[in-house]
Design an enzyme around this catalytic site. Structure first.
Site, PDB file in Angstrom:
ATOM      1  N   ASP A 125       1.378 -75.595  70.597  1.00  0.00           N
ATOM      2  CA  ASP A 125       2.548 -74.710  70.719  1.00  0.00           C
ATOM      3  C   ASP A 125       3.365 -74.636  69.429  1.00  0.00           C
ATOM      4  O   ASP A 125       4.576 -74.448  69.469  1.00  0.00           O
ATOM      5  CB  ASP A 125       3.474 -75.156  71.877  1.00  0.00           C
ATOM      6  N   LYS A 165       0.818 -71.107  66.398  1.00  0.00           N
ATOM      7  CA  LYS A 165      -0.424 -70.781  65.666  1.00  0.00           C
ATOM      8  C   LYS A 165      -0.820 -69.333  65.884  1.00  0.00           C
ATOM      9  O   LYS A 165      -1.336 -68.688  64.986  1.00  0.00           O
ATOM     10  CB  LYS A 165      -1.595 -71.660  66.143  1.00  0.00           C
ATOM     11  N   GLY A 166      -0.580 -68.843  67.128  1.00  0.00           N
ATOM     12  CA  GLY A 166      -1.012 -67.483  67.482  1.00  0.00           C
ATOM     13  C   GLY A 166      -0.439 -66.466  66.523  1.00  0.00           C
ATOM     14  O   GLY A 166      -1.144 -65.607  66.010  1.00  0.00           O
ATOM     15  N   GLY A 224      -2.609 -71.248  74.892  1.00  0.00           N
ATOM     16  CA  GLY A 224      -1.833 -70.028  75.144  1.00  0.00           C
ATOM     17  C   GLY A 224      -1.307 -69.553  73.812  1.00  0.00           C
ATOM     18  O   GLY A 224      -0.377 -70.127  73.276  1.00  0.00           O
ATOM     19  N   HIS A 225      -1.952 -68.555  73.246  1.00  0.00           N
ATOM     20  CA  HIS A 225      -1.524 -68.062  71.938  1.00  0.00           C
ATOM     21  C   HIS A 225      -0.772 -66.743  72.125  1.00  0.00           C
ATOM     22  O   HIS A 225      -1.347 -65.769  72.597  1.00  0.00           O
ATOM     23  CB  HIS A 225      -2.740 -67.873  71.022  1.00  0.00           C
ATOM     24  N   THR A 245      -2.958 -79.134  81.970  1.00  0.00           N
ATOM     25  CA  THR A 245      -2.647 -77.756  82.353  1.00  0.00           C
ATOM     26  C   THR A 245      -3.276 -77.409  83.702  1.00  0.00           C
ATOM     27  O   THR A 245      -3.083 -76.317  84.220  1.00  0.00           O
ATOM     28  CB  THR A 245      -3.176 -76.770  81.296  1.00  0.00           C
ATOM     29  N   GLN A 275      -4.512 -76.110  70.822  1.00  0.00           N
ATOM     30  CA  GLN A 275      -3.768 -77.370  70.960  1.00  0.00           C
ATOM     31  C   GLN A 275      -3.325 -77.883  69.575  1.00  0.00           C
ATOM     32  O   GLN A 275      -3.139 -77.089  68.679  1.00  0.00           O
ATOM     33  CB  GLN A 275      -4.569 -78.441  71.724  1.00  0.00           C
ATOM     34  N   ARG A 335       9.148 -77.178  77.931  1.00  0.00           N
ATOM     35  CA  ARG A 335       8.610 -78.122  76.949  1.00  0.00           C
ATOM     36  C   ARG A 335       9.650 -79.195  76.630  1.00  0.00           C
ATOM     37  O   ARG A 335      10.850 -78.903  76.614  1.00  0.00           O
ATOM     38  CB  ARG A 335       8.235 -77.390  75.664  1.00  0.00           C
TER      39      ARG A 335
HETATM   40  P1  IMP Z   1      -5.650 -80.353  79.372  1.00  0.00           P
HETATM   41  O1  IMP Z   1      -6.051 -79.844  78.027  1.00  0.00           O
HETATM   42  O2  IMP Z   1      -5.322 -79.264  80.359  1.00  0.00           O
HETATM   43  O3  IMP Z   1      -6.616 -81.363  79.921  1.00  0.00           O
HETATM   44  O4  IMP Z   1      -4.266 -81.164  79.196  1.00  0.00           O
HETATM   45  C1  IMP Z   1      -4.181 -82.361  78.444  1.00  0.00           C
HETATM   46  C2  IMP Z   1      -2.863 -82.411  77.654  1.00  0.00           C
HETATM   47  O5  IMP Z   1      -2.882 -81.414  76.645  1.00  0.00           O
HETATM   48  C3  IMP Z   1      -1.621 -82.129  78.502  1.00  0.00           C
HETATM   49  O6  IMP Z   1      -0.546 -82.889  77.991  1.00  0.00           O
HETATM   50  C4  IMP Z   1      -1.376 -80.654  78.259  1.00  0.00           C
HETATM   51  O7  IMP Z   1      -0.014 -80.301  78.480  1.00  0.00           O
HETATM   52  C5  IMP Z   1      -1.751 -80.559  76.796  1.00  0.00           C
HETATM   53  N1  IMP Z   1      -2.181 -79.208  76.388  1.00  0.00           N
HETATM   54  C6  IMP Z   1      -3.367 -78.611  76.638  1.00  0.00           C
HETATM   55  N2  IMP Z   1      -3.416 -77.394  76.070  1.00  0.00           N
HETATM   56  C7  IMP Z   1      -2.247 -77.227  75.431  1.00  0.00           C
HETATM   57  C8  IMP Z   1      -1.721 -76.180  74.611  1.00  0.00           C
HETATM   58  O8  IMP Z   1      -2.346 -75.154  74.349  1.00  0.00           O
HETATM   59  N3  IMP Z   1      -0.471 -76.395  74.123  1.00  0.00           N
HETATM   60  C9  IMP Z   1       0.226 -77.536  74.357  1.00  0.00           C
HETATM   61  N4  IMP Z   1      -0.233 -78.539  75.103  1.00  0.00           N
HETATM   62  C10 IMP Z   1      -1.462 -78.390  75.632  1.00  0.00           C
END
Ligand code: IMP
Length: 412
Positions: free
Chosen positions: A13, A16-17, A40-41, A122, A208, A289
């Site tokens: 977050d 980057k997008g 989520g970009h 997520t 991420q 957040r």
């Molecule tokens: P997962 O990737 O859904 O397994 O989540 C694992 C951890 O990564 C959690 O703390 C999520 O909130 C975090 N996370 C996964 N994708 C994103 C992203 O795109 N932005 C921020 N945090 C993320």
């Protein structure tokens, strides 16, 4: 240099997008190499807001080819929601990328509800999809080319996992969509290799952030893939020498969603005003957040493991609302000063951040067009970040719009 990797240096977050979008018109290929629709970009382009979860950001430019690489886990549902029929021809899906099915998501939700160690995922099924991959029972995108074989593989997988899943109705429902993407499921390693040989410009887009990297992040509060650019050669299938420049994206403060240690976290009104001004709510889950000060210790760790050689500082405009700005310059753990991120999450949770404080600027900066236009306090903050990190700041994002991006000159 014909390739550039873009990587978030914090907890995802970082914006980057927007940076990828601003640069992607200069590239022929935009390549995503890891993760899935947990990302989520957000991109504002052509007067429209796009939130992309699974597709590379280059999709908003008609001339780019967008690769969904081998290191990704791809949900057909998520892909179907995002692909506009006329854009299918702009994507290429790795035949070796793993597929993420609805039962992976169910397993993720169950695990978050039942384990004592909640990760705050997520809940999109990312972890379970990577688990089936590393357990060597996963199903890859190439299997979509033969529905009869896919059916057998799905029956075997659901049987092994012990999940209830109506394979026939799933395949019936997805038949048409699968047929529409099959022509674009290819050997993307070959495609990207050829593109490189032909001197095409290639942008590798990380999802991420480094502190969520499975190995180099705050384990176990991490995602299940490797956002670090060093994983691109494996995740795409390329020689390491192809990975040249890396642009690290750093938010002017820190945010995190989900559980896990966050040494510089702030609470109450101080956090609320930044959350509200920066619209700090997850673009995938809508979760508020967590907010904190800039953390140089984590950033130095992220720089080392990525080899980033240029930076973009994002959301600088949000800090216009604060009186003073704190930078964490070291940690103290058990009475000892350290510049290293402890590997154990409990130790990281126990560090005491050591801060230096700088004055804020308290005026809006969204209309600034150059570094010289920025208030002197904002310039000083950027200079201080650069001094701490020892890597040049090339871009400064001072608002959500494409044009609110300052490219720094050599003398700024
Ligand atoms: P997962 O990737 O859904 O397994 O989540 C694992 C951890 O990564 C959690 O703390 C999520 O909130 C975090 N996370 C996964 N994708 C994103 C992203 O795109 N932005 C921020 N945090 C993320």
């Amino acid at each position: 240099m014909n390739t550039l990797s873009i990587v978030g240096l914090q907890f995802g977050d970082e914006g980057k997008g927007k940076i990828t979008d601003s640069l992607s018109h200069q590239f022929d290929y935009v390549v995503r190499y890891q993760g899935g629709h947990n990302a989520g970009h957000t991109v504002y382009a052509n007067g429209q807001k796009y939130v992309l979860h699974v597709l590379p950001t280059g999709i908003v430019h008609p001339h780019t080819i967008n690769i969904l690489g081998t290191g990704m886990v791809i949900s057909l549902d998520a892909l179907q929601k995002e692909i506009h029929p006329i854009k299918v021809s702009q994507i290429r899906i790795s035949d070796r990328a793993h597929l993420l099915f609805p039962f992976h998501q169910q397993l993720d939700i169950q695990s978050e509800q039942s384990t004592s160690q909640k990760i705050g995922t997520t809940q999109k099924g990312i972890g379970p999809a990577y688990q089936t991959k590393t357990s060597r029972i996963g199903i890859r995108a190439g299997s979509l080319k033969d529905l009869a074989r896919l059916k057998i593989e799905l029956l075997q997988l659901t049987n092994t996992l012990g999940v209830t899943f109506d394979v026939d109705s799933y395949l019936h429902e997805k038949k048409e969509f699968i047929a529409s993407i099959v022509p674009f499921i290819i050997d993307t390693s070959y495609e990207v290799f050829q593109a490189y040989e032909q001197k095409k410009r290639i942008l590798f887009e990380g999802a991420q952030g480094v502190m969520l990297d499975l190995d180099h992040g705050t384990y176990p509060y991490v995602t299940s893939s490797h956002p670090t650019p060093s994983s691109i050669p494996v995740d795409i299938g390329l020689p390491p020498s192809f990975i040249q420049d890396a642009l690290g994206i750093v938010k002017a403060y820190t945010t995190r969603v989900g559980e896990g240690p966050f040494p510089t976290e702030i609470f109450g009104d101080a956090a609320d005003i930044i959350r509200k001004t920066g619209n700090e709510y997850g673009s995938t889950t809508g979760r508020p957040r967590r907010i904190g000060h800039l953390d140089v210790v984590m950033l130095k760790h992220a720089l080392r493991v990525t080899g980033v050689n240029q930076l973009a500082i994002t959301l600088l405009d949000v800090l216009s609302v604060v009186d003073t700005i704190k930078i964490c310059t070291a940690y103290e753990l058990n009475g000892q000063r350290t510049m290293l991120v402890p590997s154990h999450a409990q130790d990281l949770a126990n560090v005491k951040p050591i801060y230096e404080t700088m004055p804020g600027w308290k005026v809006p900066i969204q209309d600034c067009k150059s570094f010289a236009d920025l208030p002197k306090e904002a310039q000083a903050y950027l200079h201080r970040i650069q001094e701490h990190l020892g890597v040049p700041i090339r871009f400064i994002s001072n608002g959500p719009k494409r044009e609110q991006l300052i490219e720094r000159g050599h003398h700024d």
